[in-house]
Scaffold this motif. Sequence first.
Motif, PDB file in Angstrom:
ATOM      1  N   LEU A 239      -6.059  13.888  -2.293  1.00 13.50           N
ATOM      2  CA  LEU A 239      -5.966  15.304  -1.922  1.00 13.50           C
ATOM      3  C   LEU A 239      -7.287  16.034  -2.143  1.00 13.50           C
ATOM      4  O   LEU A 239      -7.553  17.063  -1.502  1.00 13.50           O
ATOM      5  N   ALA A 240      -8.119  15.491  -3.034  1.00  9.74           N
ATOM      6  CA  ALA A 240      -9.435  16.081  -3.280  1.00  9.74           C
ATOM      7  C   ALA A 240     -10.464  15.654  -2.239  1.00  9.74           C
ATOM      8  O   ALA A 240     -11.611  16.097  -2.269  1.00  9.74           O
ATOM      9  N   GLY A 241     -10.030  14.763  -1.304  1.00  7.84           N
ATOM     10  CA  GLY A 241     -10.912  14.385  -0.200  1.00  7.84           C
ATOM     11  C   GLY A 241     -11.481  12.989  -0.250  1.00  7.84           C
ATOM     12  O   GLY A 241     -12.253  12.599   0.633  1.00  7.84           O
ATOM     13  N   GLU A 242     -11.105  12.200  -1.263  1.00 11.21           N
ATOM     14  CA  GLU A 242     -11.603  10.837  -1.355  1.00 11.21           C
ATOM     15  C   GLU A 242     -10.700   9.885  -0.575  1.00 11.21           C
ATOM     16  O   GLU A 242      -9.471   9.928  -0.732  1.00 11.21           O
ATOM     17  N   SER A 243     -11.282   9.022   0.226  1.00 16.88           N
ATOM     18  CA  SER A 243     -10.513   7.953   0.853  1.00 16.88           C
ATOM     19  C   SER A 243     -10.511   6.751  -0.089  1.00 16.88           C
ATOM     20  O   SER A 243     -11.534   6.419  -0.711  1.00 16.88           O
ATOM     21  N   LEU A 244      -9.364   6.108  -0.207  1.00 20.56           N
ATOM     22  CA  LEU A 244      -9.179   4.997  -1.133  1.00 20.56           C
ATOM     23  C   LEU A 244      -8.498   3.847  -0.408  1.00 20.56           C
ATOM     24  O   LEU A 244      -7.894   4.032   0.651  1.00 20.56           O
ATOM     25  N   ALA A 245      -8.593   2.672  -0.998  1.00 21.24           N
ATOM     26  CA  ALA A 245      -7.903   1.502  -0.454  1.00 21.24           C
ATOM     27  C   ALA A 245      -6.991   0.930  -1.526  1.00 21.24           C
ATOM     28  O   ALA A 245      -7.251   1.080  -2.728  1.00 21.24           O
ATOM     29  N   VAL A 246      -5.928   0.275  -1.099  1.00 22.01           N
ATOM     30  CA  VAL A 246      -5.060  -0.468  -2.014  1.00 22.01           C
ATOM     31  C   VAL A 246      -4.970  -1.900  -1.515  1.00 22.01           C
ATOM     32  O   VAL A 246      -4.789  -2.150  -0.317  1.00 22.01           O
ATOM     33  N   VAL A 247      -5.140  -2.846  -2.438  1.00 17.04           N
ATOM     34  CA  VAL A 247      -5.042  -4.270  -2.110  1.00 17.04           C
ATOM     35  C   VAL A 247      -4.149  -4.937  -3.149  1.00 17.04           C
ATOM     36  O   VAL A 247      -3.966  -4.424  -4.255  1.00 17.04           O
ATOM     37  N   SER A 248      -3.604  -6.088  -2.789  1.00 16.40           N
ATOM     38  CA  SER A 248      -2.895  -6.927  -3.761  1.00 16.40           C
ATOM     39  C   SER A 248      -3.747  -8.166  -4.011  1.00 16.40           C
ATOM     40  O   SER A 248      -4.824  -8.321  -3.434  1.00 16.40           O
ATOM     41  N   ASP A 249      -3.268  -9.054  -4.850  1.00 18.70           N
ATOM     42  CA  ASP A 249      -4.055 -10.248  -5.161  1.00 18.70           C
ATOM     43  C   ASP A 249      -4.259 -11.122  -3.930  1.00 18.70           C
ATOM     44  O   ASP A 249      -5.291 -11.775  -3.787  1.00 18.70           O
ATOM     45  N   ALA A 250      -3.267 -11.154  -3.052  1.00 22.13           N
ATOM     46  CA  ALA A 250      -3.368 -11.972  -1.846  1.00 22.13           C
ATOM     47  C   ALA A 250      -2.361 -11.482  -0.821  1.00 22.13           C
ATOM     48  O   ALA A 250      -1.234 -11.130  -1.170  1.00 22.13           O
ATOM     49  N   GLY A 251      -2.785 -11.424   0.430  1.00 25.62           N
ATOM     50  CA  GLY A 251      -1.879 -11.042   1.502  1.00 25.62           C
ATOM     51  C   GLY A 251      -1.762  -9.544   1.681  1.00 25.62           C
ATOM     52  O   GLY A 251      -2.654  -8.767   1.319  1.00 25.62           O
ATOM     53  N   THR A 252      -0.643  -9.124   2.249  1.00 26.08           N
ATOM     54  CA  THR A 252      -0.420  -7.717   2.579  1.00 26.08           C
ATOM     55  C   THR A 252       0.231  -6.988   1.419  1.00 26.08           C
ATOM     56  O   THR A 252       1.294  -7.402   0.953  1.00 26.08           O
ATOM     57  N   PRO A 253      -0.383  -5.905   0.931  1.00 21.84           N
ATOM     58  CA  PRO A 253       0.228  -5.143  -0.161  1.00 21.84           C
ATOM     59  C   PRO A 253       1.639  -4.680   0.205  1.00 21.84           C
ATOM     60  O   PRO A 253       1.972  -4.510   1.382  1.00 21.84           O
ATOM     61  N   LEU A 254       2.448  -4.484  -0.828  1.00 19.74           N
ATOM     62  CA  LEU A 254       3.834  -4.021  -0.733  1.00 19.74           C
ATOM     63  C   LEU A 254       4.818  -5.127  -0.352  1.00 19.74           C
ATOM     64  O   LEU A 254       6.025  -4.959  -0.509  1.00 19.74           O
ATOM     65  N   VAL A 255       4.356  -6.261   0.201  1.00 18.69           N
ATOM     66  CA  VAL A 255       5.265  -7.349   0.573  1.00 18.69           C
ATOM     67  C   VAL A 255       5.411  -8.257  -0.640  1.00 18.69           C
ATOM     68  O   VAL A 255       4.576  -9.125  -0.891  1.00 18.69           O
ATOM     69  N   SER A 256       6.452  -8.003  -1.447  1.00 15.08           N
ATOM     70  CA  SER A 256       6.643  -8.668  -2.746  1.00 15.08           C
ATOM     71  C   SER A 256       5.456  -8.439  -3.667  1.00 15.08           C
ATOM     72  O   SER A 256       5.132  -9.283  -4.498  1.00 15.08           O
ATOM     73  N   ASP A 257       4.791  -7.317  -3.510  1.00 19.94           N
ATOM     74  CA  ASP A 257       3.642  -6.942  -4.322  1.00 19.94           C
ATOM     75  C   ASP A 257       3.695  -5.439  -4.573  1.00 19.94           C
ATOM     76  O   ASP A 257       4.407  -4.709  -3.868  1.00 19.94           O
ATOM     77  N   PRO A 258       2.948  -4.942  -5.556  1.00 13.82           N
ATOM     78  CA  PRO A 258       2.947  -3.497  -5.837  1.00 13.82           C
ATOM     79  C   PRO A 258       2.409  -2.687  -4.660  1.00 13.82           C
ATOM     80  O   PRO A 258       1.759  -3.215  -3.765  1.00 13.82           O
ATOM     81  N   GLY A 259       2.680  -1.377  -4.711  1.00 14.66           N
ATOM     82  CA  GLY A 259       2.097  -0.474  -3.730  1.00 14.66           C
ATOM     83  C   GLY A 259       3.049   0.524  -3.104  1.00 14.66           C
ATOM     84  O   GLY A 259       2.618   1.589  -2.661  1.00 14.66           O
TER      85      GLY A 259
END
Length: 274
Positions: free
Chosen positions: A76-96
Motif C-alpha cells: 500500500l506504500a507503493g512497493e511491488s513485492l514477489a512471493v515464492v515458495s521453495d519449488a513450483g507455484t506458490p499456494l499449491v500445497s505451499d504458503p501464500g
Amino acid sequence: MSTSVATLYVVATPIGNLADLSPRAQEVLRSVAAICAEDTRHTGQLLSHFGISKPLVALHDHNEEAMAQRVVSRLLAGESLAVVSDAGTPLVSDPGFRLVRAARAAGVKVSPIPGACAAIAALSVAGLPSDRFVFEGFLPAKSSARRERLQRLAGETGTLVFYESSHRIAESLADMGGAFGNERPAVIARELTKLFETVLDGTLEQLLARVLADDNQRKGEFVVMVQGAGDDEEAKIAEGRRLYTKLNEHLPPSTAAKLAAELSGAPRKALYGF
C-alpha cells in the motif's frame, strides 16, 4: 519493467531444473523491492544462481498470518513485492494464500507469473484422464486419518492427484489399494525435472510392489495419480463400502451392509468381505 503501480507478484520457481525459471520470472524478481520466501536460504541460492540480489522476507506456514498485514502495508506504500515458495507455484500445497487474500482485500493488484507446478507437470505425462481431476495435496500423516480421507474419495470419478513424501509413499500406496481397490490404474511421478526422474504406471498393487522392491523408488518427492472410479456402478460400490466401514463400527455387519446399500444404491453383496 515498470512497477509504478504496486503489485504483488506470485512467482512460480523451478521444481528441480533451474533452467525452468522463465525469463519473465527473472525480470520480475529483479524488479521488485523484496521477495517473500518460504525458506530464505533456499531462495537465496536460487537467486544467487541467476545473479539476483534482493532483500528476502521469511513467509511460511508458522508466521504468514502475522506477516501478511506487514507485507500488505508495504504494498500500500507503493512497493511491488514477489512471493515464492521453495519449488513450483506458490499456494499449491505451499504458503501464500493468506497473503494473497489480504492483498486482494486491501485492493492491491495480485499478478501471477506462471511456471512449474509438480501436479500439472505430472498429470501431463501420466496418460490418465485429465479432463477432470481432483488435487488433494498431501494426505494426513496418521494412518487412520489417511485411510478415512481415501475412503471418502473412493467414489470420485475424476483423476485423483496427491503429493507424497519418501517416508510415506509405500504406506500411502497400500492404503490407496485398500480404499480404491488394488486393480485401480495409477501413476507415480518421482523427482520430476531432476536427474533421477522416473514415471511409473500400473495398478496400485503393481506400483506398491515396484516401490518396495527398489530402494531408489522410495527416495525423493512424489506425485501420485490414481484413475477415478470408472462408472456409476463402481462409484456406488465405492461409496457403499465407505459407508459400510463407518456403520460397521457401531452396528452388526448385516445391518451396516443393509443401510449402506440403501444409502449408496450399491448391491448389498458387494459390501461384504472387501
